[in-house]
Design an enzyme around this catalytic site. Sequence first.
Site, short mmCIF file in Angstrom:
data_model
loop_
_atom_site.label_atom_id
_atom_site.label_comp_id
_atom_site.label_asym_id
_atom_site.label_seq_id
_atom_site.Cartn_x
_atom_site.Cartn_y
_atom_site.Cartn_z
N GLU A 6 11.22 -4.77 4.01
CA GLU A 6 10.29 -3.64 4.11
C GLU A 6 9.59 -3.63 5.47
O GLU A 6 9.41 -2.58 6.06
CB GLU A 6 9.22 -3.72 3.01
CG GLU A 6 9.73 -3.43 1.63
CD GLU A 6 8.63 -3.60 0.59
OE1 GLU A 6 7.52 -3.07 0.78
OE2 GLU A 6 8.89 -4.28 -0.41
N VAL A 45 5.59 0.89 -2.90
CA VAL A 45 6.95 1.12 -3.33
C VAL A 45 7.18 0.70 -4.78
O VAL A 45 7.48 1.52 -5.63
CB VAL A 45 7.95 0.40 -2.39
CG1 VAL A 45 9.37 0.60 -2.86
CG2 VAL A 45 7.78 0.92 -0.97
N GLY A 49 5.03 -1.69 -6.59
CA GLY A 49 3.91 -2.48 -7.08
C GLY A 49 3.58 -3.60 -6.13
O GLY A 49 4.33 -3.93 -5.21
N HIS A 95 0.96 -0.80 1.84
CA HIS A 95 2.42 -0.73 1.94
C HIS A 95 3.10 -1.69 0.97
O HIS A 95 4.19 -1.41 0.47
CB HIS A 95 2.89 -1.00 3.38
CG HIS A 95 2.78 0.21 4.24
ND1 HIS A 95 3.80 1.11 4.38
CD2 HIS A 95 1.75 0.69 4.98
CE1 HIS A 95 3.42 2.10 5.17
NE2 HIS A 95 2.18 1.86 5.56
N ASP A 96 2.47 -2.80 0.69
CA ASP A 96 3.03 -3.72 -0.30
C ASP A 96 3.04 -3.09 -1.68
O ASP A 96 4.00 -3.21 -2.42
CB ASP A 96 2.25 -5.04 -0.32
CG ASP A 96 2.86 -6.04 -1.27
OD1 ASP A 96 4.10 -6.26 -1.20
OD2 ASP A 96 2.13 -6.59 -2.10
N SER A 113 6.19 -8.28 -1.30
CA SER A 113 7.49 -8.06 -0.68
C SER A 113 7.39 -7.57 0.76
O SER A 113 8.33 -7.74 1.53
CB SER A 113 8.34 -7.09 -1.51
OG SER A 113 7.67 -5.84 -1.62
N ASP A 149 3.61 -6.90 -4.90
CA ASP A 149 4.44 -8.08 -5.16
C ASP A 149 4.60 -8.99 -3.95
O ASP A 149 5.30 -9.98 -4.01
CB ASP A 149 5.81 -7.66 -5.67
CG ASP A 149 6.55 -6.73 -4.71
OD1 ASP A 149 6.04 -6.48 -3.59
OD2 ASP A 149 7.63 -6.23 -5.08
#
Length: 149
Positions: free
Chosen positions: A89, A71, A73, A67-68, A77, A75
């Site tokens: 997210e 979207v 790359g 999942h990281d 997030s 990162d």
Amino acid sequence: MASTSPRSVIFLVLAVAIVVSDAQLQLSETFYDATCPQAASIVQQKVNAFVDADRGLAAALMRLHFHDCFVRGCDGSILLNSTETMLSEKEALLNNGSLRGFDQIDEIKMELECACPGVVSCADILALVARDATAKVRIMLMNISRNLV
């Protein structure tokens, strides 16, 4: 015979340059050897302990990495918390309540920060955790298959 336009040549050169530069950005198992030599062993020990306690957590940890990266790359997030002006997210409608393993990632991050402050990125932690969770499941499956024979 068709002629090649300058625009096509420039496009081809740029495409090759991008492919070559991406080849230089490959993962390296020795990346933290000089700056945080114990990083890999810290992550592996923690992941092994977490997965020993909860086998289903291996898939959850691998899923966090997916999942990281999915979207924009890899990162880190997926680990961010929401703010007053931004929905994160991990708390987005499709992910809220369906992702787990955040507490374990936080625990690994805390131990890495104690050993090597500010060195290992969150994205790299997710990658290392996913790698080690996958390896742990492989070992577990090999042991199960040995017991069946």
